[in-house]
Write a protein that holds these residues in place. Structure first.
Motif, PDB file in Angstrom:
ATOM      1  N   ASN A   1      -0.318  -5.647  14.290  1.00 50.64           N
ATOM      2  CA  ASN A   1       0.323  -4.406  14.790  1.00 50.64           C
ATOM      3  C   ASN A   1       0.418  -3.167  13.698  1.00 50.64           C
ATOM      4  N   LYS A   2      -0.209  -3.546  12.334  1.00 51.99           N
ATOM      5  CA  LYS A   2      -0.145  -2.700  11.413  1.00 51.99           C
ATOM      6  C   LYS A   2      -1.323  -2.060  11.362  1.00 51.99           C
ATOM      7  N   VAL A   3      -2.380  -2.266  11.912  1.00 52.43           N
ATOM      8  CA  VAL A   3      -3.591  -1.682  11.766  1.00 52.43           C
ATOM      9  C   VAL A   3      -3.797  -0.095  12.064  1.00 52.43           C
ATOM     10  N   PRO A   4      -3.241   0.309  13.188  1.00 54.94           N
ATOM     11  CA  PRO A   4      -3.114   1.901  13.239  1.00 54.94           C
ATOM     12  C   PRO A   4      -2.634   2.573  12.006  1.00 54.94           C
ATOM     13  N   ALA A   5      -1.396   2.041  11.607  1.00 54.21           N
ATOM     14  CA  ALA A   5      -0.731   2.858  10.529  1.00 54.21           C
ATOM     15  C   ALA A   5      -1.590   2.434   9.057  1.00 54.21           C
ATOM     16  N   ALA A   6      -2.271   1.528   8.869  1.00 54.03           N
ATOM     17  CA  ALA A   6      -2.913   1.249   7.910  1.00 54.03           C
ATOM     18  C   ALA A   6      -4.279   2.307   7.840  1.00 54.03           C
TER      19      ALA A   6
ATOM     20  N   TYR B   1      -5.260  -1.861  -0.451  1.00 54.57           N
ATOM     21  CA  TYR B   1      -4.266  -2.678   0.429  1.00 54.57           C
ATOM     22  C   TYR B   1      -4.260  -2.300   1.884  1.00 54.57           C
ATOM     23  N   PHE B   2      -4.321  -1.097   2.245  1.00 52.64           N
ATOM     24  CA  PHE B   2      -4.605  -0.496   3.703  1.00 52.64           C
ATOM     25  C   PHE B   2      -6.014  -1.113   4.039  1.00 52.64           C
ATOM     26  N   GLN B   3      -7.021  -1.398   3.446  1.00 49.36           N
ATOM     27  CA  GLN B   3      -8.196  -1.866   3.804  1.00 49.36           C
ATOM     28  C   GLN B   3      -8.063  -3.305   4.086  1.00 49.36           C
ATOM     29  N   GLN B   4      -7.357  -3.859   3.144  1.00 49.16           N
ATOM     30  CA  GLN B   4      -7.114  -5.454   3.460  1.00 49.16           C
ATOM     31  C   GLN B   4      -6.348  -5.815   4.878  1.00 49.16           C
ATOM     32  N   VAL B   5      -5.198  -4.825   5.229  1.00 51.18           N
ATOM     33  CA  VAL B   5      -4.580  -5.085   6.444  1.00 51.18           C
ATOM     34  C   VAL B   5      -5.749  -4.955   7.537  1.00 51.18           C
TER      35      VAL B   5
ATOM     36  N   GLN C   1      -6.312   5.050  -4.997  1.00 49.78           N
ATOM     37  CA  GLN C   1      -7.370   3.969  -5.135  1.00 49.78           C
ATOM     38  C   GLN C   1      -7.069   2.761  -4.511  1.00 49.78           C
ATOM     39  N   THR C   2      -5.642   2.350  -5.400  1.00 52.70           N
ATOM     40  CA  THR C   2      -4.919   0.873  -5.068  1.00 52.70           C
ATOM     41  C   THR C   2      -4.447   0.984  -3.719  1.00 52.70           C
ATOM     42  N   ALA C   3      -3.965   1.980  -3.230  1.00 52.68           N
ATOM     43  CA  ALA C   3      -3.400   1.848  -2.031  1.00 52.68           C
ATOM     44  C   ALA C   3      -4.230   1.813  -0.955  1.00 52.68           C
TER      45      ALA C   3
ATOM     46  N   GLY D   1       0.726  -1.099  -0.072  1.00 60.13           N
ATOM     47  CA  GLY D   1       0.034  -0.015   0.031  1.00 60.13           C
ATOM     48  C   GLY D   1       0.791   1.291   0.024  1.00 60.13           C
ATOM     49  N   GLU D   2       1.966   1.071   0.739  1.00 63.04           N
ATOM     50  CA  GLU D   2       2.895   2.414   0.766  1.00 63.04           C
ATOM     51  C   GLU D   2       3.400   2.814  -0.554  1.00 63.04           C
ATOM     52  N   ILE D   3       3.749   1.527  -1.255  1.00 56.33           N
ATOM     53  CA  ILE D   3       4.503   1.679  -2.595  1.00 56.33           C
ATOM     54  C   ILE D   3       3.368   2.502  -3.384  1.00 56.33           C
TER      55      ILE D   3
END
Length: 233
Positions: free
Chosen positions: A182-187, A170-174, A165-167, A155-157
């Protein structure tokens, strides 16, 4: 007697002519006092505004410092993982001379190995290779504790290339696939910024408020507060 009456009438006329002037002077003094009070109120508001702007500036500086510390810690963590990880090599012993053909050496990359290689490629600027390796990790090791991290970095890439939109996908998948990771807050924070990038300010505000409410005291919550203030200006 006539002179006295005339003098009295003259004095009354003079006083009657002065009365409106005195009333006008009183009104002017009241108006001037009101103007001075308004000036004092404006100056007070300006001082409070300056104080708020100074606090926001300090908070932004602190947030930037936190982000740098987080990045340094992540890099140090990856260095430790790189040192500890080992490539699992499985190979059969050499066949005796004159024997049948020997088996080929098989190299099996674990989740940690893929993650290390992908992260190294990303830091080197080879985003295509990094994305490919992160995707491979998620497909081969979906239950690994690094799978959510891999999705996040994909997602960051995309986010770095302004493909919001694509990012966001991926963040929603996390968030959906690894709700306890541990990545939920950042996502969630980056998901809000994706919506901001796509022009959906209202959705971005909702997610930023959710980050602040669910993860108080975290670096992500601090950043979310700053971003929310920016959107509400």
């Amino acid at each position: 007697m006539k002179k006295a009456v005339f003098a009295a009438l003259f004095t009354a006329a003079v006083l009657a002519g002065c009365a409106p002037q005195q009333g006008a002077k009183t009104d002017f003094n009241q108006l001037e006092a009101q103007i001075q009070a308004l000036k004092a109120q404006v100056e007070g508001n300006q001082r409070r505004l300056s104080s708020v702007e100074e606090r926001v500036s300090k908070l932004e500086d602190k947030t930037a410092s936190n982000e740098q510390q987080i990045f340094d810690l992540k890099k140090e963590c990856e260095n430790v993982k790189q040192t500890l990880s080992q490539i699992s090599v499985s190979s059969a012993p050499s066949a005796p001379v004159g024997g049948s053909s020997s088996k080929q050496t098989v190299v099996q990359f674990g989740a940690k190995d893929l993650y290390r290689q992908a992260f190294d490629a990303m830091e080197a600027g080879n985003f295509d290779k990094a994305q490919q390796l992160f995707e491979q990790l998620v497909q081969q090791y979906p239950d690994s504790d690094l799978a959510d991290n891999a999705l996040y970095w994909i997602g960051e890439i995309y986010y770095s290339h302004n493909d919001y939109q694509t990012a966001a996908n991926y963040f929603q998948q996390v968030i959906d696939k690894y709700p306890n990771g541990n990545k939920v807050p950042a996502a969630m924070l980056k998901l809000a910024l994706c919506y901001r990038g796509m022009g959906n300010t209202q959705k971005a505000k909702e997610i930023l408020k959710e980050v602040i409410d669910k993860y108080p005291g975290t670096p992500e919550a601090s950043i979310a507060k700053v971003k929310l203030m920016e959107l509400e200006q």
